[in-house]
Design a protein around this motif. Sequence first.
Motif, short mmCIF file in Angstrom:
data_model
loop_
_atom_site.label_atom_id
_atom_site.label_comp_id
_atom_site.label_asym_id
_atom_site.label_seq_id
_atom_site.Cartn_x
_atom_site.Cartn_y
_atom_site.Cartn_z
N VAL A 13 0.84 -1.21 0.00
CA VAL A 13 0.00 0.00 0.00
C VAL A 13 0.87 1.25 0.00
O VAL A 13 0.57 2.24 -0.67
N GLN A 14 1.98 1.19 0.73
CA GLN A 14 2.90 2.33 0.82
C GLN A 14 3.48 2.72 -0.53
O GLN A 14 3.83 3.88 -0.76
N GLN A 15 3.56 1.76 -1.47
CA GLN A 15 4.18 2.04 -2.76
C GLN A 15 3.36 2.98 -3.64
O GLN A 15 3.87 3.59 -4.56
N ASN A 16 2.05 3.07 -3.38
CA ASN A 16 1.17 3.92 -4.20
C ASN A 16 1.26 3.57 -5.68
O ASN A 16 1.20 4.44 -6.55
N SER A 17 1.41 2.29 -5.97
CA SER A 17 1.50 1.85 -7.36
C SER A 17 0.15 2.02 -8.06
O SER A 17 -0.91 1.85 -7.46
N LYS A 18 0.19 2.36 -9.35
CA LYS A 18 -1.03 2.48 -10.12
C LYS A 18 -1.59 1.12 -10.52
O LYS A 18 -2.74 1.01 -10.94
N SER A 19 -0.76 0.09 -10.41
CA SER A 19 -1.19 -1.26 -10.78
C SER A 19 -0.60 -2.25 -9.79
O SER A 19 0.61 -2.52 -9.82
N PHE A 20 -1.43 -2.75 -8.88
CA PHE A 20 -0.91 -3.71 -7.91
C PHE A 20 -2.00 -4.70 -7.51
O PHE A 20 -3.19 -4.43 -7.60
#
Length: 267
Positions: A219-226
């Motif tokens: 969640v911390q990564q703020n990835s647009k696709s996970f």
Amino acid sequence: MWKWEAEGQPKAVVAIFHGAYEHYAWYAWLIEKLRSTGFHVVMGDLPGHGVQTKNHRYHDEDFSEYYTYAKQLIEVAQTDNLPVFIIGNGFGATIAARAIYRNKVECAGLIMVSPWLQLKLEPGKLSKALSSLSAITSSVKLTHEITHNRLTRNFEVYGEMKDEMPFNTVVTVKWYRELQQLLKMLKDPEVKISSIPLLVMTGGRDKITDTTASRQWLVQQNSKSFQFKEWPECLSSLFFEFEREEVFLLTKDFMHNSLRSLGYIID
């Protein structure tokens, strides 16, 4: 390092990072599954692992050796001018994530299986105390009580793990201290690898890693696709569990979806 060619036209290249104390031969099943579905595979042994364990009674490698190896493995995967996926298991997932962050690697996706971001099972009962002491303690040996039945409940695959290579889980305090420094760096809120698709999978009965930490990190990564998937009955080594066919199908679907987003046509 070794390379296995895909059957037919390759879709992409997969670089695999094995876990701590393991070696590449454990992953024959996964390599064959990837090959048969159209992926080249590149893999080797982490420094101090595989054949090298025959000459070493414990792990005392400088983590810089792991980082150099990780950079080289990814560079080998990139030589085919195909999309690159990275699969890391346990400690290997952590090394892979660090390599992507430090080397600004652009890849089609990162699959992390039970990443070592926070350990439930630490090496040695006194590891926390020892790791904070002076350099005098650096050579003290600690046993990491990881056994085959803590990795998987699937006794049918134990034969894939038990071979002529020693399964050596003894580490020095120096090694453990460097591991703690790596985990601290990766959990820093400022450290993000959000530019690539991420799949994190954990086992609901994992006895080695804290799966809550893995979810929080993702969640911390703020990835647009996970994607995050917890397999309720599984232990740590998902590609060795009873459910490994399903684990592989999810992995394959993730990679196919990532390729489609890049404009590739996947049958």
